[in-house]
Write a protein that holds these residues in place. Sequence first.
Motif, mmCIF file in Angstrom:
data_model
loop_
_atom_site.group_PDB
_atom_site.id
_atom_site.type_symbol
_atom_site.label_atom_id
_atom_site.label_comp_id
_atom_site.label_asym_id
_atom_site.label_seq_id
_atom_site.Cartn_x
_atom_site.Cartn_y
_atom_site.Cartn_z
ATOM 1 N N PHE A 163 -10.969 1.360 9.963
ATOM 2 C CA PHE A 163 -10.999 1.150 8.520
ATOM 3 C C PHE A 163 -10.150 2.194 7.803
ATOM 4 C CE2 PHE A 163 -13.173 1.638 4.355
ATOM 5 C CZ PHE A 163 -13.032 0.337 3.877
ATOM 6 N N LEU A 164 -9.227 1.719 6.939
ATOM 7 C CA LEU A 164 -8.352 2.624 6.191
ATOM 8 C C LEU A 164 -8.689 2.674 4.700
ATOM 9 C CD1 LEU A 164 -4.907 1.698 7.819
ATOM 10 C CD2 LEU A 164 -6.361 3.669 8.336
ATOM 11 N N GLY A 165 -9.500 1.744 4.227
ATOM 12 C CA GLY A 165 -9.891 1.754 2.817
ATOM 13 C C GLY A 165 -10.025 0.344 2.270
ATOM 14 N N SER A 166 -10.684 0.227 1.116
ATOM 15 C CA SER A 166 -10.856 -1.081 0.479
ATOM 16 C C SER A 166 -10.966 -0.898 -1.027
ATOM 17 C CB SER A 166 -12.108 -1.787 1.019
ATOM 18 O OG SER A 166 -13.283 -1.098 0.626
ATOM 19 N N THR A 167 -10.848 -2.009 -1.738
ATOM 20 C CA THR A 167 -11.024 -2.001 -3.185
ATOM 21 C C THR A 167 -11.524 -3.370 -3.621
ATOM 22 O OG1 THR A 167 -9.991 -1.359 -5.278
ATOM 23 C CG2 THR A 167 -8.724 -2.809 -3.867
ATOM 24 N N GLU A 168 -12.134 -3.411 -4.806
ATOM 25 C CA GLU A 168 -12.642 -4.659 -5.365
ATOM 26 C C GLU A 168 -12.085 -4.873 -6.762
ATOM 27 O OE1 GLU A 168 -16.809 -5.481 -5.356
ATOM 28 O OE2 GLU A 168 -17.144 -4.609 -3.376
ATOM 29 N N CYS A 169 -11.858 -6.116 -7.122
ATOM 30 C CA CYS A 169 -11.497 -6.503 -8.489
ATOM 31 C C CYS A 169 -11.680 -8.005 -8.577
ATOM 32 C CB CYS A 169 -10.064 -6.096 -8.832
ATOM 33 S SG CYS A 169 -8.809 -6.832 -7.775
ATOM 34 N N VAL A 209 -3.942 -6.183 5.800
ATOM 35 C CA VAL A 209 -4.857 -6.335 4.662
ATOM 36 C C VAL A 209 -5.598 -7.654 4.808
ATOM 37 C CG1 VAL A 209 -5.078 -6.548 2.166
ATOM 38 C CG2 VAL A 209 -3.421 -4.954 3.130
ATOM 39 N N LEU A 210 -6.904 -7.563 4.713
ATOM 40 C CA LEU A 210 -7.774 -8.732 4.806
ATOM 41 C C LEU A 210 -8.356 -9.000 3.412
ATOM 42 C CD1 LEU A 210 -10.343 -9.360 7.627
ATOM 43 C CD2 LEU A 210 -11.071 -9.544 5.259
ATOM 44 N N PHE A 228 -10.271 -6.359 -1.025
ATOM 45 C CA PHE A 228 -9.109 -6.129 -0.178
ATOM 46 C C PHE A 228 -9.462 -5.032 0.824
ATOM 47 C CE2 PHE A 228 -7.571 -7.931 -4.084
ATOM 48 C CZ PHE A 228 -6.530 -8.770 -3.713
ATOM 49 N N HIS A 229 -9.504 -5.371 2.094
ATOM 50 C CA HIS A 229 -9.819 -4.413 3.154
ATOM 51 C C HIS A 229 -8.537 -4.097 3.928
ATOM 52 C CE1 HIS A 229 -14.253 -4.782 2.825
ATOM 53 N NE2 HIS A 229 -13.972 -6.013 2.453
ATOM 54 N N VAL A 230 -8.227 -2.812 4.060
ATOM 55 C CA VAL A 230 -7.060 -2.379 4.828
ATOM 56 C C VAL A 230 -7.562 -1.742 6.122
ATOM 57 C CG1 VAL A 230 -4.912 -1.069 4.777
ATOM 58 C CG2 VAL A 230 -5.893 -1.921 2.635
ATOM 59 N N CYS A 284 0.848 -1.194 0.000
ATOM 60 C CA CYS A 284 0.000 0.000 0.000
ATOM 61 C C CYS A 284 0.878 1.236 0.000
ATOM 62 C CB CYS A 284 -0.921 0.022 1.230
ATOM 63 S SG CYS A 284 -2.028 -1.390 1.366
ATOM 64 N N HIS A 285 0.296 2.338 -0.401
ATOM 65 C CA HIS A 285 1.039 3.600 -0.414
ATOM 66 C C HIS A 285 0.142 4.733 0.083
ATOM 67 C CE1 HIS A 285 4.039 6.543 -1.667
ATOM 68 N NE2 HIS A 285 3.057 7.238 -2.222
ATOM 69 N N GLY A 286 0.693 5.566 0.964
ATOM 70 C CA GLY A 286 -0.010 6.766 1.403
ATOM 71 C C GLY A 286 -1.254 6.506 2.217
#
Length: 638
Positions: free
Chosen positions: A106-112, A44-45, A89-91, A28-30
Amino acid sequence: MSDPEMAWVPEPPAMTLGASRVELRVSCHGLLDRDTLTKPHPCVLLKLHSDEQWVEVERTEVLRSCSSPVFSRVLALEYFFEEKQPLQFHVFDAEDGSTSPRNDTFLGSTECTLGQIVSQTKVTKPLLLKNGKNAGKSTITIVAEEVSGTNDYVQLTFRAHKLDNKDLFSKSDPFMEIYKTNGDQSNQLVWRTEVVKNNLNPSWEPFRLSLHSLCSCDVHRPLKFLVYDYDSSGKHDFIGEFTSTFQEMQEGTANPGQEMQWDCINPKYRDKKKNYKSSGTVVLAQCTVSPSAHLKPFPTPYNPHGNLRFSLALITKSISLLLGTENPRPIYHQLQPQKLWPLHFPCRSPTQLPPQGPSIPPYLPSPHQVEKVHTFLDYIMGGCQISFTVAIDFTASNGDPRSSQSLHCLSPRQPNHYLQALRAVGGICQDYDSDKRFPAFGFGARIPPNFEVSHDFAINFDPENPECEEISGVIASYRRCLPQIQLYGPTNVAPIINRVAGPAQREQSTGQATKYSVLLVLTDGVVSDMAETRTAIVRASRLPMSIIIVGVGNADFSDMRLLDGDDGTLRCPRGVPAARDIVQFVPFRDFKDASPSALAKCVLAEVPRQVVEYYASQGISPGAPRPSTPATTPSPSP
């Protein structure tokens, strides 16, 4: 004293037969700071969508005081081309011992999808907050690597002596990182030890790695070892480094009680200090290779009972071997498709293998003794794109689209079978095409302005550019096209096969594995130009191309099974045989009561084999995997 949490690492999941195992490396970055005084302790989960729910399958270690972490623990998954496999991906910040991403951590998440990751090898996406907005400038990068070759593991034990002291009022808190060098000379983190507090002579906990993770099963691949003094601020002090190879490590510890030692060198000190010798020594006390226990039952979301799961292609091959026939498809065509997925078989524990002597084990042959067998993922990760084309039957036998009985009826309540098949198959294939633009054609209709019959017209009515933006664009073009044309006939399929074969022939002339064509034909009836279609398929069997035919409606599809090779090798009217089996036919009616993904699983299961068969027959190797950018050292857990 070492941290027991960091000393324990779960064994990566076993790979079931019929699948490929993929390792995902995450950085991760930033990342956002939860407060102004401290940096987050990120983890990361990873969740996988299975059986209509999101299930946690893996998670990384926790890295302390780090806003741009590079995690060493890999996230291992089984990969199936014929399945969509959505991922989340959950951070989250685990500073207060949190084990899940609550609102305050919670710091953020994304899907793909997993297909998107392996087709690009490396994916970088912005992290989103729960309200859908960007989490500042935070990003997550996922790098995929296929696990192939040996399933053996190596257990390593390291210690160090007389390391440089980097602290003023106490001793250094050393930890070590191991990197392997990729073909593009970038370095990939494969392991990070725990931190040993206040000790210049640390003994790190033994750890276990697959040979693929450590050196990609290449005993000569350079390995780089970096030793640091841990700092809670995340600004670790560099102590020194050394390099080696797995072959050197094995030879140096081959005999009982034999250890291997390296000087830990700080290049700055070596270049500036005249009498500099080293910043300490690192000792390899154990390098033991053991067979993997990968045959023991292992529960996963796809395989909850810990049984082996076979793909349809593997089942087909097994039946053919048992029956002594090359074409067992009539057998499983009679099965109910909803009972084909998943197929589970009980798994027994492996027998005890004989102990190996002190010499280098026989699983490490010289490169001259092994012929590399390339996999589907080798080609995909080497840059091969799946070029997906759609052809839709607009003959009059489908019925008037304005009638509710028509196969082309656009009901607001439920998509028709053409749309269902298009979404199921196209939704997976689009992950393997970088520009996400797909040619879409119709056949058997009278088209404006002169309303002459056409068997290969662009459904967006742009003959110069028949491509549609993503599968959603194909669906939109289909909906716009239907009211403007007159359904007619006959059902001629050869023109569209020949049209797609043109670009495939140009691709063949390049001698490279860059683009493989997949044609999806959606049709409701018997092929009118059977002789011409057989000739077109026989020609296409020598090209980088596969054909998927989905039969819509209740017509007699016996001729389609002929094209599929159920009665033996397909031949053209002049008797020339197909070079390989490239056609897969499935009647949609067999999947009416199955889940939407069941159709895609069935029709796409053979594509990976067909891709590998074609390029292997031409002696074409995959392109080099695309390079990944090395990242800076993050904070390990103290």
